[in-house]
Write a protein that holds these residues in place. Structure first.
Motif, PDB file in Angstrom:
ATOM      1  N   PRO A 268      -8.673  -1.481   5.676  1.00 46.94           N
ATOM      2  CA  PRO A 268      -7.786  -0.329   5.474  1.00 46.94           C
ATOM      3  C   PRO A 268      -6.900  -0.539   4.255  1.00 46.94           C
ATOM      4  O   PRO A 268      -6.643  -1.671   3.857  1.00 46.94           O
ATOM      5  CB  PRO A 268      -6.943  -0.303   6.754  1.00 46.94           C
ATOM      6  CG  PRO A 268      -6.997  -1.680   7.306  1.00 46.94           C
ATOM      7  CD  PRO A 268      -8.291  -2.268   6.863  1.00 46.94           C
ATOM      8  N   GLU A 269      -6.430   0.545   3.690  1.00 44.74           N
ATOM      9  CA  GLU A 269      -5.506   0.496   2.535  1.00 44.74           C
ATOM     10  C   GLU A 269      -4.191   1.151   2.938  1.00 44.74           C
ATOM     11  O   GLU A 269      -4.211   2.299   3.365  1.00 44.74           O
ATOM     12  CB  GLU A 269      -6.098   1.274   1.356  1.00 44.74           C
ATOM     13  CG  GLU A 269      -7.068   0.490   0.512  1.00 44.74           C
ATOM     14  CD  GLU A 269      -6.419  -0.667  -0.247  1.00 44.74           C
ATOM     15  OE1 GLU A 269      -5.200  -0.596  -0.511  1.00 44.74           O
ATOM     16  OE2 GLU A 269      -7.117  -1.629  -0.535  1.00 44.74           O
ATOM     17  N   PRO A 270      -3.051   0.536   2.862  1.00 45.96           N
ATOM     18  CA  PRO A 270      -2.924  -0.889   2.585  1.00 45.96           C
ATOM     19  C   PRO A 270      -3.297  -1.706   3.823  1.00 45.96           C
ATOM     20  O   PRO A 270      -3.219  -1.193   4.949  1.00 45.96           O
ATOM     21  CB  PRO A 270      -1.443  -1.045   2.264  1.00 45.96           C
ATOM     22  CG  PRO A 270      -0.783   0.028   3.075  1.00 45.96           C
ATOM     23  CD  PRO A 270      -1.753   1.182   3.129  1.00 45.96           C
ATOM     24  N   LEU A 271      -3.646  -2.957   3.601  1.00 38.18           N
ATOM     25  CA  LEU A 271      -4.044  -3.821   4.716  1.00 38.18           C
ATOM     26  C   LEU A 271      -2.822  -4.220   5.546  1.00 38.18           C
ATOM     27  O   LEU A 271      -2.868  -4.266   6.781  1.00 38.18           O
ATOM     28  CB  LEU A 271      -4.726  -5.073   4.138  1.00 38.18           C
ATOM     29  CG  LEU A 271      -5.329  -6.065   5.116  1.00 38.18           C
ATOM     30  CD1 LEU A 271      -6.367  -5.408   6.011  1.00 38.18           C
ATOM     31  CD2 LEU A 271      -5.957  -7.237   4.354  1.00 38.18           C
ATOM     32  N   VAL A 272      -1.708  -4.508   4.839  1.00 36.61           N
ATOM     33  CA  VAL A 272      -0.448  -4.869   5.517  1.00 36.61           C
ATOM     34  C   VAL A 272       0.716  -4.237   4.765  1.00 36.61           C
ATOM     35  O   VAL A 272       0.559  -3.798   3.621  1.00 36.61           O
ATOM     36  CB  VAL A 272      -0.232  -6.408   5.549  1.00 36.61           C
ATOM     37  CG1 VAL A 272      -1.174  -7.076   6.521  1.00 36.61           C
ATOM     38  CG2 VAL A 272      -0.363  -7.024   4.161  1.00 36.61           C
ATOM     39  N   ASN A 273       1.863  -4.210   5.402  1.00 37.58           N
ATOM     40  CA  ASN A 273       3.090  -3.750   4.755  1.00 37.58           C
ATOM     41  C   ASN A 273       3.586  -4.864   3.821  1.00 37.58           C
ATOM     42  O   ASN A 273       3.946  -5.946   4.299  1.00 37.58           O
ATOM     43  CB  ASN A 273       4.122  -3.445   5.842  1.00 37.58           C
ATOM     44  CG  ASN A 273       5.457  -3.019   5.265  1.00 37.58           C
ATOM     45  OD1 ASN A 273       5.727  -3.213   4.080  1.00 37.58           O
ATOM     46  ND2 ASN A 273       6.281  -2.444   6.120  1.00 37.58           N
ATOM     47  N   GLU A 274       3.612  -4.595   2.539  1.00 37.68           N
ATOM     48  CA  GLU A 274       3.927  -5.673   1.584  1.00 37.68           C
ATOM     49  C   GLU A 274       5.407  -6.045   1.567  1.00 37.68           C
ATOM     50  O   GLU A 274       5.773  -7.052   0.977  1.00 37.68           O
ATOM     51  CB  GLU A 274       3.381  -5.314   0.192  1.00 37.68           C
ATOM     52  CG  GLU A 274       1.869  -5.138   0.290  1.00 37.68           C
ATOM     53  CD  GLU A 274       1.085  -5.611  -0.911  1.00 37.68           C
ATOM     54  OE1 GLU A 274       1.709  -5.981  -1.920  1.00 37.68           O
ATOM     55  OE2 GLU A 274      -0.159  -5.592  -0.836  1.00 37.68           O
ATOM     56  N   GLN A 275       6.241  -5.269   2.274  1.00 29.32           N
ATOM     57  CA  GLN A 275       7.632  -5.715   2.470  1.00 29.32           C
ATOM     58  C   GLN A 275       7.656  -6.874   3.481  1.00 29.32           C
ATOM     59  O   GLN A 275       8.556  -7.709   3.451  1.00 29.32           O
ATOM     60  CB  GLN A 275       8.505  -4.598   3.071  1.00 29.32           C
ATOM     61  CG  GLN A 275       8.428  -3.259   2.386  1.00 29.32           C
ATOM     62  CD  GLN A 275       9.047  -3.315   1.000  1.00 29.32           C
ATOM     63  OE1 GLN A 275      10.116  -3.887   0.846  1.00 29.32           O
ATOM     64  NE2 GLN A 275       8.362  -2.766   0.018  1.00 29.32           N
ATOM     65  N   GLU A 276       6.670  -6.867   4.366  1.00 32.02           N
ATOM     66  CA  GLU A 276       6.648  -7.869   5.442  1.00 32.02           C
ATOM     67  C   GLU A 276       5.789  -9.082   5.093  1.00 32.02           C
ATOM     68  O   GLU A 276       6.141 -10.211   5.444  1.00 32.02           O
ATOM     69  CB  GLU A 276       6.112  -7.226   6.730  1.00 32.02           C
ATOM     70  CG  GLU A 276       6.987  -6.082   7.235  1.00 32.02           C
ATOM     71  CD  GLU A 276       6.486  -5.468   8.534  1.00 32.02           C
ATOM     72  OE1 GLU A 276       5.283  -5.602   8.860  1.00 32.02           O
ATOM     73  OE2 GLU A 276       7.305  -4.848   9.232  1.00 32.02           O
ATOM     74  N   PHE A 277       4.661  -8.846   4.400  1.00 31.97           N
ATOM     75  CA  PHE A 277       3.705  -9.939   4.158  1.00 31.97           C
ATOM     76  C   PHE A 277       3.269 -10.008   2.703  1.00 31.97           C
ATOM     77  O   PHE A 277       2.966  -8.982   2.095  1.00 31.97           O
ATOM     78  CB  PHE A 277       2.451  -9.744   5.024  1.00 31.97           C
ATOM     79  CG  PHE A 277       2.733  -9.763   6.494  1.00 31.97           C
ATOM     80  CD1 PHE A 277       3.019 -10.951   7.150  1.00 31.97           C
ATOM     81  CD2 PHE A 277       2.742  -8.586   7.231  1.00 31.97           C
ATOM     82  CE1 PHE A 277       3.304 -10.968   8.501  1.00 31.97           C
ATOM     83  CE2 PHE A 277       3.016  -8.587   8.582  1.00 31.97           C
ATOM     84  CZ  PHE A 277       3.306  -9.788   9.223  1.00 31.97           C
ATOM     85  N   ALA A 278       3.206 -11.219   2.163  1.00 31.63           N
ATOM     86  CA  ALA A 278       2.604 -11.441   0.850  1.00 31.63           C
ATOM     87  C   ALA A 278       1.092 -11.399   1.026  1.00 31.63           C
ATOM     88  O   ALA A 278       0.563 -11.961   1.981  1.00 31.63           O
ATOM     89  CB  ALA A 278       3.029 -12.810   0.324  1.00 31.63           C
ATOM     90  N   ASN A 279       0.411 -10.719   0.113  1.00 33.13           N
ATOM     91  CA  ASN A 279      -1.031 -10.523   0.288  1.00 33.13           C
ATOM     92  C   ASN A 279      -1.709 -10.498  -1.072  1.00 33.13           C
ATOM     93  O   ASN A 279      -2.285  -9.496  -1.476  1.00 33.13           O
ATOM     94  CB  ASN A 279      -1.261  -9.211   1.062  1.00 33.13           C
ATOM     95  CG  ASN A 279      -2.714  -8.883   1.214  1.00 33.13           C
ATOM     96  OD1 ASN A 279      -3.555  -9.775   1.214  1.00 33.13           O
ATOM     97  ND2 ASN A 279      -3.019  -7.608   1.334  1.00 33.13           N
ATOM     98  N   ALA A 280      -1.694 -11.626  -1.764  1.00 33.13           N
ATOM     99  CA  ALA A 280      -2.195 -11.651  -3.137  1.00 33.13           C
ATOM    100  C   ALA A 280      -3.708 -11.505  -3.203  1.00 33.13           C
ATOM    101  O   ALA A 280      -4.239 -10.910  -4.142  1.00 33.13           O
ATOM    102  CB  ALA A 280      -1.776 -12.961  -3.799  1.00 33.13           C
ATOM    103  N   LEU A 281      -4.437 -12.023  -2.195  1.00 37.16           N
ATOM    104  CA  LEU A 281      -5.902 -12.087  -2.307  1.00 37.16           C
ATOM    105  C   LEU A 281      -6.628 -11.083  -1.408  1.00 37.16           C
ATOM    106  O   LEU A 281      -7.854 -11.061  -1.382  1.00 37.16           O
ATOM    107  CB  LEU A 281      -6.373 -13.507  -1.967  1.00 37.16           C
ATOM    108  CG  LEU A 281      -5.913 -14.596  -2.945  1.00 37.16           C
ATOM    109  CD1 LEU A 281      -6.298 -15.977  -2.422  1.00 37.16           C
ATOM    110  CD2 LEU A 281      -6.538 -14.368  -4.318  1.00 37.16           C
ATOM    111  N   GLY A 282      -5.890 -10.288  -0.643  1.00 40.15           N
ATOM    112  CA  GLY A 282      -6.547  -9.323   0.242  1.00 40.15           C
ATOM    113  C   GLY A 282      -6.990  -9.970   1.535  1.00 40.15           C
ATOM    114  O   GLY A 282      -6.598 -11.094   1.870  1.00 40.15           O
ATOM    115  N   GLY A 283      -7.862  -9.251   2.248  1.00 41.51           N
ATOM    116  CA  GLY A 283      -8.313  -9.759   3.545  1.00 41.51           C
ATOM    117  C   GLY A 283      -9.068  -8.667   4.274  1.00 41.51           C
ATOM    118  O   GLY A 283      -9.616  -7.750   3.644  1.00 41.51           O
TER     119      GLY A 283
END
Ligand SMILES: Cc1cc2nc3c(=O)[nH]c(=O)nc-3n(C[C@H](O)[C@H](O)[C@H](O)COP(=O)(O)OP(=O)(O)OC[C@H]3O[C@@H](n4cnc5c(N)ncnc54)[C@H](O)[C@@H]3O)c2cc1C
Length: 346
Positions: free
Chosen positions: A118-133
């Protein structure tokens, strides 16, 4: 003397699930448990995940075990009017380029139907996600302690539960057609050991050696975190109630005791800080030993010379997923209506 069909020795995930499975088949069951405060089952996270570990391995027999487990836990929720099985889904965040490459190679052929992006995969305020998943919508979480607590309440009310410690070598005496447990003044057609990890080999099954791993786990308060799914990036973070979450777990093969360590806590906290952007407070820290005998596979069956004595153990790090299916298999074998698969037989 009380007479029952099956005496279950050990009331963790294995023994409790076997008890329900036998009761569903009309058996009279007794359970004896010494009431350990921090057993593997009591501290376990209860996660069920289709794709696991650094190598993104497919969970053994997932397509048949996962629906079986879901149906079983829902049935017990209804019977006990309790909620403990949460179909939350899990998000796996890549830690390095190698994990991204493994995923890309296998996503179409092997992971079809198990993953979404899904886009976004996570809330980027809560989690760092440099490489996706990727997300795994069929992942789930059993609140093992709540499942055990409500089961124990039912068993106690039904007069089936004996809250004492059994001397495994001395207190169980088999003959050709029954087993006597003198301290309980109880006679059973069969007794099944569901003892989890124990450092001294079970004298009835001395050839079954543990290859166990200790695990440590933290309970955290994270007031600003809204995520309701389980997150995993080297360590997992799973919701409890409200502001409370659990994070873990370590994998330690040398020091097999139930003691939490500073090193274990630091390992979980530092890995968590690699992707959690919010402040957290550690509320509790626990440890226990996973009962691993054969990697990823349980062990069940009967003593070669004393068929009135059996075992259900080796649930390893996947007890919540494995227990319902294999408890049912052992229950069918006990009732004479089915057989135990050769690759899990004791
Ligand atoms: C940190 C950690 C995290 C984990 N996370 C997960 C996870 O996310 N997902 C998952 O599926 N699994 C997980 N597991 C593994 C899971 O917890 C185990 O597979 C499962 O709990 C094993 O259950 P058991 O009933 O075989 O053993 P136990 O839970 O050890 O139960 C054995 C019972 O036997 C009783 N007993 C022992 N000796 C006696 C005696 N002589 N007389 C009377 N009673 C006795 C004990 O009191 C205990 O209640 C985790 C484990 C750990 C340690």
């Amino acid at each position: 003397m009380t007479h029952v069909d099956t005496l279950i020795i050990g009331g963790g995930l294995a023994g409790t699930t076997l008890a329900w499975s036998l009761m569903h088949r009309g058996q009279r069951v007794a359970i004896v448990d010494r009431g350990t405060k921090r057993s593997s089952s009591i501290i376990a996270a209860g996660l069920m995940t289709p794709i696991t570990g650094k190598r993104l391995a497919l969970s053994w027999r997932w397509p048949e075990l996962r629906p079986f487990a879901g149906h079983f836990y829902r049935t017990i929720e209804t019977a006990t009017q309790t909620t403990f099985f949460h179909e939350r889904g899990m998000v796996r965040l890549f830690r390095n380029e190698r994990e991204c490459a493994v995923f890309a190679n296998r996503v179409d052929a092997e992971f079809r139907g198990l993953v979404q992006q899904p886009e976004p995969l996570v809330n980027e305020q809560e989690f760092a996600n440099a490489l996706g998943g990727f997300a795994m919508p069929t992942a789930a979480q059993l609140d093992v302690k709540a499942y055990l607590d409500c089961s124990r309440r039912e068993f106690r009310e039904a007069g089936m539960l004996h809250e004492v410690e059994i001397d495994v070598a001395m207190d169980i005496v088999p003959s050709a057609d029954r087993v006597i447990c003198q301290p309980l003044l109880l006679e059973a057609r069969t007794a099944i050991f569901c003892l989890g990890y124990h450092p001294i080999p079970n004298p009835w099954f001395p050839s079954l050696q543990f290859n166990s791993a200790k695990g440590e786990i933290l309970t955290l308060r994270i007031p600003e975190l809204r995520e309701k799914r389980i997150l995993n990036r080297g360590v997992w973070l799973a919701p409890l109630e409200g502001e409370m979450f659990r994070a873990g777990s370590t994998y330690e093969r040398e020091q097999l005791d139930g003691e939490p360590t500073e090193r274990g806590r630091e390992e979980i906290e530092s890995r968590l800080s690699e992707f959690l952007r919010l402040p957290f407070e550690v509320i509790d820290h626990a440890a226990a030993v996973r009962p691993i005998i054969r990697e990823s596979r349980p062990v069940l069956g009967f003593h070669p010379d004393h068929p009135r004595i059996g075992i259900f153990n080796g649930l390893g790090s996947k007890g919540s997923l494995l227990a319902p299916f294999f408890a049912a298999q052992l229950a069918d074998a006990l009732c004479g209506t089915g057989q135990i698969d050769p690759d899990v037989r004791a």
